[in-house]
Write an enzyme that holds these catalytic residues in place. Sequence first.
Site, PDB file in Angstrom:
ATOM      1  N   HIS A 194      39.325 -65.342  90.874  1.00 43.92           N
ATOM      2  CA  HIS A 194      39.397 -63.876  90.856  1.00 43.92           C
ATOM      3  C   HIS A 194      40.320 -63.471  89.719  1.00 43.92           C
ATOM      4  O   HIS A 194      41.499 -63.839  89.694  1.00 43.92           O
ATOM      5  CB  HIS A 194      39.923 -63.344  92.187  1.00 43.92           C
ATOM      6  CG  HIS A 194      40.005 -61.845  92.227  1.00 43.92           C
ATOM      7  ND1 HIS A 194      38.969 -61.055  92.680  1.00 43.92           N
ATOM      8  CD2 HIS A 194      40.990 -60.988  91.851  1.00 43.92           C
ATOM      9  CE1 HIS A 194      39.314 -59.779  92.593  1.00 43.92           C
ATOM     10  NE2 HIS A 194      40.538 -59.710  92.088  1.00 43.92           N
ATOM     11  N   CYS A 195      39.772 -62.718  88.763  1.00 44.74           N
ATOM     12  CA  CYS A 195      40.527 -62.340  87.576  1.00 44.74           C
ATOM     13  C   CYS A 195      40.931 -60.870  87.682  1.00 44.74           C
ATOM     14  O   CYS A 195      40.067 -59.985  87.611  1.00 44.74           O
ATOM     15  CB  CYS A 195      39.689 -62.563  86.317  1.00 44.74           C
ATOM     16  SG  CYS A 195      40.580 -62.190  84.791  1.00 44.74           S
ATOM     17  N   PRO A 196      42.217 -60.570  87.864  1.00 45.11           N
ATOM     18  CA  PRO A 196      42.627 -59.157  87.922  1.00 45.11           C
ATOM     19  C   PRO A 196      42.509 -58.450  86.576  1.00 45.11           C
ATOM     20  O   PRO A 196      42.421 -57.221  86.536  1.00 45.11           O
ATOM     21  CB  PRO A 196      44.079 -59.239  88.388  1.00 45.11           C
ATOM     22  CG  PRO A 196      44.542 -60.593  87.973  1.00 45.11           C
ATOM     23  CD  PRO A 196      43.354 -61.492  88.060  1.00 45.11           C
ATOM     24  N   GLY A 199      39.182 -57.105  86.706  1.00 43.43           N
ATOM     25  CA  GLY A 199      38.952 -56.326  87.916  1.00 43.43           C
ATOM     26  C   GLY A 199      37.766 -56.775  88.736  1.00 43.43           C
ATOM     27  O   GLY A 199      37.112 -55.961  89.387  1.00 43.43           O
TER      28      GLY A 199
END
Length: 473
Positions: A194-196, A199
Amino acid sequence: MPPGGGGPMKDCEYSQISTHSSSPMESPHKKKKIAARRKWEVFPGRNKFFCNGRIMMARQTGVFYLTLVLILVTSGLFFAFDCPYLAVKITPAIPVVGGILFFFVMGTLLRTSFSDPGVLPRATPDEAADLERQIDIANGTSSGGYRPPPRTKEVIINGQTVKLKYCFTCKIFRPPRASHCSLCDNCVERFDHHCPWVGNCVGKRNYRFFYMFILSLSFLTVFIFAFVITHVILRSQQTGFLNALKDSPATVLEAVVCFFSVWSIVGLSGFHTYLISSNQTTNEDIKGSWSNKRGKENYNPYSYGNIFTNCCVALCGPISPSLIDRRGYIQPDTPQPATPSNGIAAYGATQSQSDMAAATPLLQSEPSLTSDELHLPGKPGLGTPCASLTLGQPTPPSSMPNLTAEAALTDILPLKEEHVGHQFLTPEEAPSPPRLLAGSPLAHSRTMHVLGLASQDSLHEDSVRGLVKLSSV
């Protein structure tokens, strides 16, 4: 009527009468149409949707907006303050190349952030219940009271044993390489991480765009940083270093941002280049699931053994369609089949369903009974007392073996008078209320009451007369 004209009849207007059924308290003109809802409106995961479900993102998007600001501000300052000077002093190709890189970076970023990463749909209640039954049978819970927790299944992929884990949130066994994202609350196929910064999750359907984004961003960062330094050097040769900084203060900000970000971006690009060449995911590499050497026991079963083949599969292979159909319409609930109307409650039926069956003994969709299909003495039928006795209902008096079935048929089916001499029914021939079904306690009490009013012979004669009338229906 006066000749040559319609007279008053010509002015008559006929209003159309609505034949649609409506409730007594509701007018047909006041009915409101319920708009069909789309699946993204009731999506169970923690995601945000925009543009009627076309854009799908994670709920935490603050870091994504920071990424947009950094790229837009840095590139905007470069095109506004550095490119005019560099196009004159060096070549006009510098702003052209910078523009191509900028649009490629923005396109891949938005494609990664706004797309479905490969979310797996959750099991429906029926599918989850069926899977639970399969687990119970596989674990042999019927032999003992303790149920071992179902956690994994084993499958063979290219000679390697791979364990499939059960997701208690989605109620499914996750496919190989899939994992459940705790932030988005979804199982993602070929989950990478999961890449913030984008997003969104990075999975099977948007991994190639994520890799193109970080790779092109690395080129754009190095490109801007290199020509910002070139701009400062060229100006310092003419007016001095301090005067060069005063003439272009935005150049200092660009150089600082690019200097601190280029290392992390270039390093991330190199790491994912290694993962693509070995056909691994970030999740598998962090856990140490596979080894790149074929001789070891935990070799990677997904690798093709060739760097170029692995890269072509990851970057040039077909993109699988989305499995959640987020823009599709929610299908209305299918109508449940009607409960049998012969007074026998179906297995698993609730009390309310049994009451509805008692209130509607004969549906219009059911075929009418003929004289051959009616229950006669000595012939078994659906409405016989024997079928009612299997469910533990009260037993009719043994002295009247045929009266219960005949009275039940008289209660269920309305009598149709076709003879001239019988325009009105006597109290003994009058049909009972619709809720009095064959085999019910009320039906038996009514039978006992009729037995108290007339003799057995007269009632038997009335019953035979009722059967003759039913044969004409």
